[in-house]
Motif scaffolding. Structure first.
Motif, PDB file in Angstrom:
ATOM      1  N   SER A  92      -5.752   6.094  -7.457  1.00 25.92           N
ATOM      2  CA  SER A  92      -6.131   6.404  -5.891  1.00 25.92           C
ATOM      3  C   SER A  92      -7.446   5.783  -5.414  1.00 25.92           C
ATOM      4  O   SER A  92      -7.548   5.519  -4.324  1.00 25.92           O
ATOM      5  CB  SER A  92      -6.369   7.980  -6.358  1.00 25.92           C
TER       6      SER A  92
ATOM      7  N   ALA B 135      -6.963   5.232   3.532  1.00 31.85           N
ATOM      8  CA  ALA B 135      -6.622   5.792   4.628  1.00 31.85           C
ATOM      9  C   ALA B 135      -7.380   6.214   5.636  1.00 31.85           C
ATOM     10  O   ALA B 135      -8.087   6.977   6.124  1.00 31.85           O
ATOM     11  CB  ALA B 135      -4.913   6.262   4.640  1.00 31.85           C
TER      12      ALA B 135
ATOM     13  N   TRP C  20       0.622  -1.052   0.438  1.00 33.82           N
ATOM     14  CA  TRP C  20       0.473  -0.172   0.327  1.00 33.82           C
ATOM     15  C   TRP C  20       0.587   0.842  -0.357  1.00 33.82           C
ATOM     16  O   TRP C  20       0.858   2.205  -0.833  1.00 33.82           O
ATOM     17  CB  TRP C  20      -0.915  -0.117   1.212  1.00 33.82           C
ATOM     18  N   LEU C  21       2.033   1.479   1.014  1.00 32.14           N
ATOM     19  CA  LEU C  21       2.959   2.346   0.858  1.00 32.14           C
ATOM     20  C   LEU C  21       3.592   2.798  -0.630  1.00 32.14           C
ATOM     21  O   LEU C  21       3.984   4.012  -1.142  1.00 32.14           O
ATOM     22  CB  LEU C  21       3.918   2.346   1.820  1.00 32.14           C
TER      23      LEU C  21
ATOM     24  N   LEU D  45       1.966   7.250  -6.955  1.00 32.82           N
ATOM     25  CA  LEU D  45       1.013   8.210  -6.653  1.00 32.82           C
ATOM     26  C   LEU D  45       0.893   9.614  -6.165  1.00 32.82           C
ATOM     27  O   LEU D  45       0.884  10.584  -7.303  1.00 32.82           O
ATOM     28  CB  LEU D  45      -0.762   7.741  -5.976  1.00 32.82           C
TER      29      LEU D  45
ATOM     30  N   GLN E 196       0.740   4.311  -2.970  1.00 31.11           N
ATOM     31  CA  GLN E 196       1.022   5.813  -2.489  1.00 31.11           C
ATOM     32  C   GLN E 196       2.103   6.386  -3.067  1.00 31.11           C
ATOM     33  O   GLN E 196       1.731   7.539  -3.508  1.00 31.11           O
ATOM     34  CB  GLN E 196       0.958   5.761  -0.827  1.00 31.11           C
ATOM     35  N   THR E 197       3.479   6.000  -2.946  1.00 28.14           N
ATOM     36  CA  THR E 197       4.256   6.353  -3.249  1.00 28.14           C
ATOM     37  C   THR E 197       4.537   6.820  -4.853  1.00 28.14           C
ATOM     38  O   THR E 197       4.893   8.013  -5.158  1.00 28.14           O
ATOM     39  CB  THR E 197       5.788   5.775  -3.000  1.00 28.14           C
TER      40      THR E 197
END
Length: 180
Positions: free
Chosen positions: A174, A180, A110-111, A117, A114-115
């Motif tokens: 997204s 989150a 998930w991290l 994105l 997100q990075t």
């Protein structure tokens, strides 16, 4: 009726003449022999003879602007590079988002998504900045009362479409990730 008191319509003639004379003199003061106030003429004016049709527009002669052509070429090169960079980053972000779909919020997958994105959003921000720069050039031309420059206008349309497309692609990725 009393004998000494006459009816209002039976007043002596000399009283009536005096009233008429006073009224005539009062109204006579309002009249003048000649009027000194300049009133506008009611005749048709020359501008009213012209009609209300739009005047024929003169064709605008577009002059070549070598300096602007060079700027447009440089901005086109930058936009192409940003679009290519976004396409590569988008492919990577989609792959990472697919891995993170079943993962928990805060997990490594998930991290990573997100990075990616954040990387996409940074590229979109640079594309948006370039669009602003293109708009500034167009505004400068308009302020100088110069006509639209076709290559600048088409570049602006292309950059605007790129920003819109990039924002939609970022939102789609997204939305596919757990919030989150």
């Amino acid at each position: 009726m009393t004998p000494n008191r006459l009816a209002p319509f039976a007043r002596p003639a000399h009283m009536m003449r005096a009233c008429v004379l006073i009224a005539g003199l009062s109204l006579g003061g309002c009249a003048r022999d000649h009027d000194t106030t300049p009133y506008p003429s009611l005749a048709v004016r020359p501008v009213e003879k012209q009609g209300f049709a739009e005047p024929a527009a003169k064709p605008v002669v577009l002059r070549a602007d070598p300096a602007l052509d060079a700027q447009v070429a440089e901005m086109t090169r930058r936009l192409t590079a940003l679009e290519e960079e976004f396409t590569k980053a988008h492919d990577q972000a989609r792959a990472d988002a697919a891995k993170a779909r079943g993962a928990a919020v805060g997990s490594e997958a998930w991290l990573t998504a997100q990075t990616e994105l954040a990387t996409l959003d940074e590229i979109r921000a640079r594309t948006s900045s370039l669009l602003t720069e293109i708009d500034d050039r167009a505004i400068q031309r308009a302020a100088a009362l110069e006509p639209d420059y076709p290559t600048l206008t088409s570049l602006r349309d292309r950059a605007s479409a790129a920003v819109t497309r990039q924002a939609a692609q970022i939102k789609a990725i997204s939305d596919s990730l757990p919030a989150a």
